[in-house]
Design an enzyme around this catalytic site. Structure first.
Site, PDB file in Angstrom:
ATOM      1  N   CYS A   1       0.807  -1.219   0.000  1.00  0.00           N
ATOM      2  CA  CYS A   1       0.000   0.000   0.000  1.00  0.00           C
ATOM      3  C   CYS A   1       0.844   1.275   0.000  1.00  0.00           C
ATOM      4  O   CYS A   1       0.355   2.339  -0.375  1.00  0.00           O
ATOM      5  CB  CYS A   1      -0.946   0.002   1.194  1.00  0.00           C
TER       6      CYS A   1
ATOM      7  N   HIS B   1      -3.519   7.155   2.195  1.00  0.00           N
ATOM      8  CA  HIS B   1      -3.875   5.834   1.684  1.00  0.00           C
ATOM      9  C   HIS B   1      -5.273   5.475   2.165  1.00  0.00           C
ATOM     10  O   HIS B   1      -5.611   5.682   3.334  1.00  0.00           O
ATOM     11  CB  HIS B   1      -2.853   4.806   2.183  1.00  0.00           C
TER      12      HIS B   1
ATOM     13  N   ASN C   1     -10.122  -0.463  -0.675  1.00  0.00           N
ATOM     14  CA  ASN C   1      -8.663  -0.392  -0.630  1.00  0.00           C
ATOM     15  C   ASN C   1      -8.101  -0.972  -1.920  1.00  0.00           C
ATOM     16  O   ASN C   1      -8.131  -2.185  -2.135  1.00  0.00           O
ATOM     17  CB  ASN C   1      -8.140  -1.163   0.580  1.00  0.00           C
TER      18      ASN C   1
END
Length: 334
Positions: free
Chosen positions: A117, A257, A287
């Protein structure tokens, strides 16, 4: 006096698949419900590839082509493509090389990076270094992941979180006082077991045993990751502010994020930012791993004005985390 030559973002592109996997859809697949998912993650839906022939390189290529189209950029102008991904097309062939082929970039070379990520921020710094050194004139940095390829849709703890998508930015050199200014990154390999796809690499090659044990799917300890993400993202943002003699009041926007809305809100609160300063699109995409930050830049690009100060921050598997400070420039075609 030596003039600093910064790498500035001059183009942005994004792509998400057309197929929507809503919370209501997931209610039919695992024991969960819309209210529970929204209250704990902020996610209402995510985009999923529904064609087995579509790979991560296809998502990345479509984001890149959008960037080229919007900026009226010829493919031959691109020198290098860096793809950050945890879901490459192949183990041995780089996804970056596949993107160069599919986008017909005749003068570019492509490579991959993987910091999960956090990968887009890491790749962005690598691309900026190439621009600042003068080795390349135009570098495309892409965050792309087909997370549906590593998600177990029988595991209610993880299948609700992830979506597929890609975001891309173009970096060019500037002598103006805009562009990437600073980054601060950290890693801690001792956290790897808390967020990992165990099998498929050289340590645990694919076998009947790894397949039977579902070791090719992502798994995580949500509580550990939740706490570490808030702490890591907040602390690295503070390090950036301190190193650049900045007050948080000088920051126009935080681009975090998009892993969990509660994480995003906690980081914003600890940094004393208002809700309007924190860009959020997790409710629509979930996500998307390395793609979350560039997709945010793509979604909200019209909100950013020349000279705006942006903080970008992420936390991911590895553990890997960090923050980047940049001043927004002028996009091509605008």
């Amino acid at each position: 006096m030596r003039i600093r030559k910064n790498a500035v973002i001059t183009g942005v592109g994004g792509y998400v698949p057309e197929t929507v996997l809503s919370n209501k859809d997931l209610e039919k697949m695992v024991e969960t419900n819309d209210e529970w998912i929204v209250s704990r993650t902020g996610i209402r839906e995510r985009r999923i590839v529904n064609d087995a022939n579509v790979a991560t390189s296809d998502l990345a290529t479509r984001a890149l082509k959008k960037l080229l189209q919007d900026g009226d950029i010829h493919p031959d102008e691109i020198d290098c493509v860096i793809v950050s991904t945890s879901t490459p097309d192949y183990v041995m062939v780089s996804t970056g090389s596949m993107v160069c082929e599919k986008a017909e970039l005749k003068n570019a070379w492509g490579i991959d990076t993987n910091a999960a990520c956090s990968g887009f921020l890491y790749a962005l710094t690598l691309g900026a270094s190439m621009i600042e050194s003068g080795r390349c004139k135009r570098v495309v940095v892409i965050g792309a992941d087909k997370n549906s390829s590593i998600v177990n849709y029988k595991d209610r703890n993880t299948c609700i979180l992830f979506g597929d998508g890609a975001g891309a930015v173009l970096l060019e050199q500037t002598e103006e006082e805009v562009g990437l200014i600073d980054s601060f990154f950290r890693t801690d390999g001792s956290g790897k077991e808390n967020l990992i796809v165990t099998a498929g690499g050289s340590k645990y090659p694919a076998s009947q045993e790894t397949l039977d044990q579902n070791l090719h799917y992502v798994r995580q300890d949500g509580r550990v990751v939740f706490k570490a993400a808030i702490q890591g993202m907040t602390n690295t943002c503070r390090e950036i502010l301190r190193a650049n003699d900045l007050d948080i009041k000088q920051i126009n926007y935080l681009i975090p994020h998009q892993a969990n809305l509660r994480i995003i809100q906690a980081v914003g609160e600890q940094l004393n930012l208002t809700d309007s300063q924190v860009k959020v699109n997790i409710s629509r995409y979930g996500n998307t791993t390395a793609a979350t930050i560039p997709l945010c830049l793509w979604d909200f690009k019209d909100d950013f004005k020349y000279g705006d100060k942006l903080l970008l921050t992420a936390f991911g598997a590895g553990f890997s985390w960090g923050a980047t400070y940049l001043k927004w420039g002028k996009l091509r075609g605008k």
